[in-house]
Each structure stands twice: as structure tokens, then as C-alpha cells.
Design a protein around this motif. Sequence first.
Motif, PDB file in Angstrom:
ATOM      1  N   SER A 293       0.803  -1.174   0.008  1.00 60.31           N
ATOM      2  CA  SER A 293      -0.022   0.081   0.141  1.00 60.31           C
ATOM      3  C   SER A 293       0.833   1.399  -0.111  1.00 60.31           C
ATOM      4  O   SER A 293       1.866   1.159   0.584  1.00 60.31           O
ATOM      5  CB  SER A 293      -0.966   0.004   1.294  1.00 60.31           C
ATOM      6  N   PRO A 294       0.411   2.395  -0.642  1.00 48.46           N
ATOM      7  CA  PRO A 294       1.254   3.582  -0.547  1.00 48.46           C
ATOM      8  C   PRO A 294       1.258   4.251   0.785  1.00 48.46           C
ATOM      9  O   PRO A 294       2.331   4.728   1.105  1.00 48.46           O
ATOM     10  CB  PRO A 294       0.035   4.529  -1.425  1.00 48.46           C
ATOM     11  N   GLU A 295       0.426   3.751   1.743  1.00 50.54           N
ATOM     12  CA  GLU A 295       0.448   4.026   3.296  1.00 50.54           C
ATOM     13  C   GLU A 295       1.866   3.721   3.963  1.00 50.54           C
ATOM     14  O   GLU A 295       2.286   4.273   4.430  1.00 50.54           O
ATOM     15  CB  GLU A 295      -0.969   3.846   3.958  1.00 50.54           C
ATOM     16  N   PHE A 296       1.944   2.416   3.497  1.00 50.52           N
ATOM     17  CA  PHE A 296       3.058   1.634   4.206  1.00 50.52           C
ATOM     18  C   PHE A 296       4.289   2.184   3.713  1.00 50.52           C
ATOM     19  O   PHE A 296       5.416   2.432   4.271  1.00 50.52           O
ATOM     20  CB  PHE A 296       3.037   0.226   4.059  1.00 50.52           C
ATOM     21  N   ARG A 297       4.442   2.320   2.255  1.00 53.37           N
ATOM     22  CA  ARG A 297       5.691   2.942   1.806  1.00 53.37           C
ATOM     23  C   ARG A 297       5.957   4.453   2.323  1.00 53.37           C
ATOM     24  O   ARG A 297       7.113   4.774   2.401  1.00 53.37           O
ATOM     25  CB  ARG A 297       5.600   2.945   0.181  1.00 53.37           C
ATOM     26  N   ASN A 298       4.707   5.027   2.292  1.00 54.30           N
ATOM     27  CA  ASN A 298       4.854   6.552   3.032  1.00 54.30           C
ATOM     28  C   ASN A 298       5.599   6.583   4.305  1.00 54.30           C
ATOM     29  O   ASN A 298       6.592   7.098   4.818  1.00 54.30           O
ATOM     30  CB  ASN A 298       3.857   7.188   3.132  1.00 54.30           C
ATOM     31  N   ILE A 299       5.304   5.312   5.301  1.00 52.66           N
ATOM     32  CA  ILE A 299       5.748   5.670   6.820  1.00 52.66           C
ATOM     33  C   ILE A 299       7.158   4.877   6.725  1.00 52.66           C
ATOM     34  O   ILE A 299       8.108   5.285   7.473  1.00 52.66           O
ATOM     35  CB  ILE A 299       4.824   4.775   7.645  1.00 52.66           C
ATOM     36  N   THR A 300       7.427   3.929   5.476  1.00 53.10           N
ATOM     37  CA  THR A 300       8.828   3.482   5.446  1.00 53.10           C
ATOM     38  C   THR A 300       9.798   4.596   5.047  1.00 53.10           C
ATOM     39  O   THR A 300      10.901   4.794   5.890  1.00 53.10           O
ATOM     40  CB  THR A 300       8.704   2.437   4.396  1.00 53.10           C
ATOM     41  N   PRO A 363       3.963   9.682  15.116  1.00 53.76           N
ATOM     42  CA  PRO A 363       2.624   9.759  15.175  1.00 53.76           C
ATOM     43  C   PRO A 363       1.922   9.204  14.103  1.00 53.76           C
ATOM     44  O   PRO A 363       0.964   8.361  13.998  1.00 53.76           O
ATOM     45  CB  PRO A 363       2.143  11.304  15.267  1.00 53.76           C
ATOM     46  N   GLU A 364       2.709   9.270  12.977  1.00 53.31           N
ATOM     47  CA  GLU A 364       2.295   8.698  11.535  1.00 53.31           C
ATOM     48  C   GLU A 364       2.186   7.210  11.617  1.00 53.31           C
ATOM     49  O   GLU A 364       1.447   6.501  10.971  1.00 53.31           O
ATOM     50  CB  GLU A 364       3.126   9.165  10.588  1.00 53.31           C
ATOM     51  N   VAL A 365       3.268   6.919  12.087  1.00 59.80           N
ATOM     52  CA  VAL A 365       3.559   5.028  12.313  1.00 59.80           C
ATOM     53  C   VAL A 365       2.333   4.676  13.205  1.00 59.80           C
ATOM     54  O   VAL A 365       1.757   3.527  13.081  1.00 59.80           O
ATOM     55  CB  VAL A 365       4.792   4.817  12.885  1.00 59.80           C
ATOM     56  N   GLN A 366       2.198   5.344  14.451  1.00 57.26           N
ATOM     57  CA  GLN A 366       1.224   4.912  15.291  1.00 57.26           C
ATOM     58  C   GLN A 366      -0.153   4.744  14.865  1.00 57.26           C
ATOM     59  O   GLN A 366      -1.152   3.801  14.997  1.00 57.26           O
ATOM     60  CB  GLN A 366       1.054   5.686  16.659  1.00 57.26           C
ATOM     61  N   PHE A 367      -0.517   6.002  14.167  1.00 50.78           N
ATOM     62  CA  PHE A 367      -1.771   5.956  13.354  1.00 50.78           C
ATOM     63  C   PHE A 367      -2.041   4.748  12.349  1.00 50.78           C
ATOM     64  O   PHE A 367      -3.038   4.341  12.059  1.00 50.78           O
ATOM     65  CB  PHE A 367      -2.006   7.357  12.741  1.00 50.78           C
ATOM     66  N   PHE A 368      -0.932   4.817  11.699  1.00 52.47           N
ATOM     67  CA  PHE A 368      -1.104   3.423  10.680  1.00 52.47           C
ATOM     68  C   PHE A 368      -1.382   2.339  11.306  1.00 52.47           C
ATOM     69  O   PHE A 368      -2.394   1.185  10.642  1.00 52.47           O
ATOM     70  CB  PHE A 368       0.381   3.535   9.791  1.00 52.47           C
ATOM     71  N   TYR A 369      -0.769   1.963  12.490  1.00 53.90           N
ATOM     72  CA  TYR A 369      -1.109   0.597  12.953  1.00 53.90           C
ATOM     73  C   TYR A 369      -2.475   0.465  13.494  1.00 53.90           C
ATOM     74  O   TYR A 369      -3.135  -0.684  13.641  1.00 53.90           O
ATOM     75  CB  TYR A 369      -0.052   0.242  13.932  1.00 53.90           C
ATOM     76  N   THR A 370      -3.188   1.497  14.016  1.00 52.60           N
ATOM     77  CA  THR A 370      -4.507   1.837  14.174  1.00 52.60           C
ATOM     78  C   THR A 370      -5.424   1.191  12.976  1.00 52.60           C
ATOM     79  O   THR A 370      -6.433   0.545  13.219  1.00 52.60           O
ATOM     80  CB  THR A 370      -4.851   3.114  14.874  1.00 52.60           C
ATOM     81  N   LEU A 371      -4.955   1.771  11.790  1.00 47.52           N
ATOM     82  CA  LEU A 371      -5.616   1.475  10.518  1.00 47.52           C
ATOM     83  C   LEU A 371      -5.663   0.087  10.317  1.00 47.52           C
ATOM     84  O   LEU A 371      -6.459  -0.755   9.916  1.00 47.52           O
ATOM     85  CB  LEU A 371      -5.274   2.334   9.510  1.00 47.52           C
ATOM     86  N   VAL A 372      -4.181  -0.314  10.602  1.00 48.89           N
ATOM     87  CA  VAL A 372      -4.210  -1.939  10.248  1.00 48.89           C
ATOM     88  C   VAL A 372      -5.019  -2.977  11.151  1.00 48.89           C
ATOM     89  O   VAL A 372      -5.534  -3.612  10.496  1.00 48.89           O
ATOM     90  CB  VAL A 372      -2.811  -2.384  10.406  1.00 48.89           C
ATOM     91  N   TYR A 373      -4.893  -2.475  12.441  1.00 49.21           N
ATOM     92  CA  TYR A 373      -5.747  -3.203  13.479  1.00 49.21           C
ATOM     93  C   TYR A 373      -7.119  -3.196  13.169  1.00 49.21           C
ATOM     94  O   TYR A 373      -7.928  -4.363  13.178  1.00 49.21           O
ATOM     95  CB  TYR A 373      -5.441  -2.704  14.968  1.00 49.21           C
ATOM     96  N   SER A 374      -7.660  -2.093  12.891  1.00 47.23           N
ATOM     97  CA  SER A 374      -9.104  -1.744  12.672  1.00 47.23           C
ATOM     98  C   SER A 374      -9.598  -2.280  11.245  1.00 47.23           C
ATOM     99  O   SER A 374     -10.857  -2.534  10.895  1.00 47.23           O
ATOM    100  CB  SER A 374      -9.516  -0.613  13.000  1.00 47.23           C
ATOM    101  N   ASN A 375      -8.545  -2.073  10.154  1.00 46.44           N
ATOM    102  CA  ASN A 375      -9.008  -2.416   8.851  1.00 46.44           C
ATOM    103  C   ASN A 375      -9.729  -1.460   8.273  1.00 46.44           C
ATOM    104  O   ASN A 375     -10.427  -1.518   7.366  1.00 46.44           O
ATOM    105  CB  ASN A 375      -9.210  -3.875   8.643  1.00 46.44           C
ATOM    106  N   MET A 376      -9.908  -0.095   8.737  1.00 45.24           N
ATOM    107  CA  MET A 376     -10.561   0.901   8.205  1.00 45.24           C
ATOM    108  C   MET A 376      -9.616   2.200   8.248  1.00 45.24           C
ATOM    109  O   MET A 376      -9.187   2.467   9.322  1.00 45.24           O
ATOM    110  CB  MET A 376     -11.681   1.287   9.090  1.00 45.24           C
ATOM    111  N   PRO A 377      -9.504   3.069   7.035  1.00 42.04           N
ATOM    112  CA  PRO A 377     -10.125   2.485   5.710  1.00 42.04           C
ATOM    113  C   PRO A 377      -9.149   1.587   4.988  1.00 42.04           C
ATOM    114  O   PRO A 377      -8.223   1.179   5.493  1.00 42.04           O
ATOM    115  CB  PRO A 377     -10.050   3.800   4.932  1.00 42.04           C
ATOM    116  N   PRO A 378      -9.819   0.875   4.016  1.00 42.84           N
ATOM    117  CA  PRO A 378      -8.991  -0.156   3.460  1.00 42.84           C
ATOM    118  C   PRO A 378      -7.781   0.298   2.870  1.00 42.84           C
ATOM    119  O   PRO A 378      -7.593   1.492   2.500  1.00 42.84           O
ATOM    120  CB  PRO A 378      -9.915  -0.523   2.035  1.00 42.84           C
ATOM    121  N   LEU A 379      -6.572  -0.488   2.955  1.00 41.53           N
ATOM    122  CA  LEU A 379      -5.215   0.072   2.787  1.00 41.53           C
ATOM    123  C   LEU A 379      -5.080  -0.262   1.245  1.00 41.53           C
ATOM    124  O   LEU A 379      -4.174   0.198   0.854  1.00 41.53           O
ATOM    125  CB  LEU A 379      -4.323  -0.693   3.544  1.00 41.53           C
ATOM    126  N   SER A 380      -5.945  -1.226   0.336  1.00 44.79           N
ATOM    127  CA  SER A 380      -5.668  -1.348  -0.926  1.00 44.79           C
ATOM    128  C   SER A 380      -6.454  -0.254  -1.851  1.00 44.79           C
ATOM    129  O   SER A 380      -7.319  -0.024  -1.330  1.00 44.79           O
ATOM    130  CB  SER A 380      -5.598  -2.778  -1.122  1.00 44.79           C
TER     131      SER A 380
END
Length: 380
Positions: A293-300, A363-380
Motif C-alpha cells: 500500500s502507498p501508506e506503508f511505503r510513506n511511513i517507511t 505519530p504517523e506510524v502509530q496512526f497507521f497501525y491503528t488502521l491496520v488493526y481496525s482495517n478501516m479505511p481499506p489499505l489497498s
Amino acid sequence: MLSLSRGLWNRHRRKLFIALGALGGGYVIYKFYDAHRRRVTLLERQLEGVREVDELIKSQLQNHFENIQRISDTTTLPYAMHYLKSRIAGDLDVSYLTEKLRQAKGQYSTLTTKDKAELWERLKILSFTRLTTSVWSMTVLCLYVKVLVNILGRHLYVDIARGSESSETLDEVESFGRHGHQEFLATADYLSTYGISKLIMNMQSAAAEVLKDKQLKDPFSMEKLHEMIMQILQLFMSIESPNYWISYLVPENAVTYRQMMALPFSGFEDTSALMDAGKLEQLVSETWAVLSSPEFRNITELSLNKLVNVLVEEIDMQLKGGSSSAPGAIPLVTLLPRVTQLAPQLLDEPSSNKFIQIIQSLPEVQFFYTLVYSNMPPLS
């Protein structure tokens, strides 16, 4: 008398019908109102119960989320990081080069000027390969393990909520064992076991390409050093294909990986650690989707840039030696020992590793994992 009654009835029957109709209508309206009031009261009670259940679910979700993070920080990541550190230390050992160069300074050295130049060139490339391999693999492994544990945690929570699992609290890592998911968690070691050799080869190619025109006597400012390290990392990330680096971390074929993982368990009677192949394939597929996902590449990229900033600041402070004055431009040959010394620190124990703590506090990393855990919004 009868005729009188009939007369009264004829004269007042319309009024009586209207009065009776009004009374009957009022009774019916009252009954409708009473039924409606009862339904509203029942609905309010139900809604209150729903709110209480919703609050309970939210509380359980938060507690479970915190437990998942603790398991990741105290068990999964430390074990994976220890194995990774040993692999990088062994595969990118530069001590034999520094020892040869030290001996070359001796009076009886038989090395030619050309031999010494080749040793220095190899040391230059390997030193930066070791640093960039350490910073990249540590960063991505740290992020990956969090993704992995949060995906699994979400699945376990949903299973428990649906009643397909026990309602035990997942307070300890052994809980994952009871649910038969070690096999998925074991992919945290995939990088160190299967992906590291190809990673090092491609990182060394990227380092050689960026450093090919850099001479040991060339002066480097801290800004230029930062730029060069980032160039190596960016070139590495684009080798072969934009997302090829994911194959260093995650098995491309879950079935093949399951067969490889089955070998360590083949001598044991208890094979509960081997989950259903379809479940493993689903989890691995979700992991690929998150990492792509673009989100993961961004936090990387954000994490890598932040860590390179910190590394360059560390080198800058070492060169200043406690002085407040800037050291100015430093010859590349002077920077090599600093680069070599910093690499192992990146792979220290997570609980005392300030670089990992920097990543996890973003903060961006912490928020990203909240999305992964809740699966909202879709990451793909």
C-alpha cells in the motif's frame, strides 16, 4: 311510553352515535398510544443495552490492541532483531579488511599500492553497505513485525467476538500458540533466514553505484553524507521492481513456505502450531496487501529519512568531540570508521534501542497501525 322513547331515540340518535364514536375512537387512540409508548420504552431499553455493549466492545478492543502491541515489543521483535543482527554481523564483517589495512602500514608489508587501494575501495563499499543494510532492515523489520502482529490480533479478536474461539484474554504470547498461529508469526524471521542474502547483494550493488565516483580524499559535509546515504536507500528500493523488496520480508508462496516451516515440527507429536493452509495463505495475502500500500511505503520512507537524520547527527557530534563548532567538510576516509561503528547499534535490543523507539514514537506510524488493526479505511 314506548312511542315517547322512540321519539327521543329518533331525535337524539345522531348525537348518541357521535358521542359513542368519539368515545370508541378515543379508546382506540389510547390503545394505540399505549402500545406505541410501550414500544418506545422497550426500544430505549434496547438502545441503552446496545450502547453498553458498544462501550464494552470498545473497551475490550482497546485492551486487546494494547496487549497486541506489548507482545510485539517484548517478544516477537526482540527475537527477530537478535537473529537479524547475527546474520548481518556475519555476512558483512569488515574486520578482516581493517586488519589487512592495519598490517599494510607495517614495515614488512608486501602489499602494493594497488592492493591497498583495492582494500580501501572494498572497505568503503562494505562499510556503507553494512550501514544502509542495518538501517533499512531494522526499520522495515520493526514496521513489518507490527503489521504482522496487528493483522493476527485483528483476526483473533474477530474470531473471539464471533464465539469461534475461547474468550480468554490474550495477555501472554503463549496465547498465540494456543490459537495455532506461531507459523504466521514465524514469518518475522523470514528476512533473516531467506531474504537477507538477496537484500545484501542488492544493497551492495546500490552502494557501489552511488559510491563509484566518490574518492576517499573527497570532503563531505553532513548534508552531503545524508544525501548519499538516502541515494543508496532509494536506489535499493527501486531495484528490479518498485515493490520487489517485499519479497525479502514475506514468502511469496504461502504453501511452499508452510512446507518449509513444517520441517521443524515434523519430530513433534503436537502439530497445533501448523495452522490451516488456507488461513495462512489469507494472512500472508493480507500482509502483502498492507506492505504494497502507498501508506506503508510513506511511513517507511518517513522512518528511513528520520533515522538517517539521527545517524548523521550522531556522526556530526562524534566529529565535534564535544565542541560546539562545526567540523566542516570531512574527508570520506575519516568518515568510514564512524559509519562502521554505528551500524551494529542500529540492531541492538529493542527495549534499549533508541532508533527503534524513534520509529515507534512517530505519530504517523502509530496512526497507521491503528488502521491496520481496525482495517478501516481499506489499505489497498
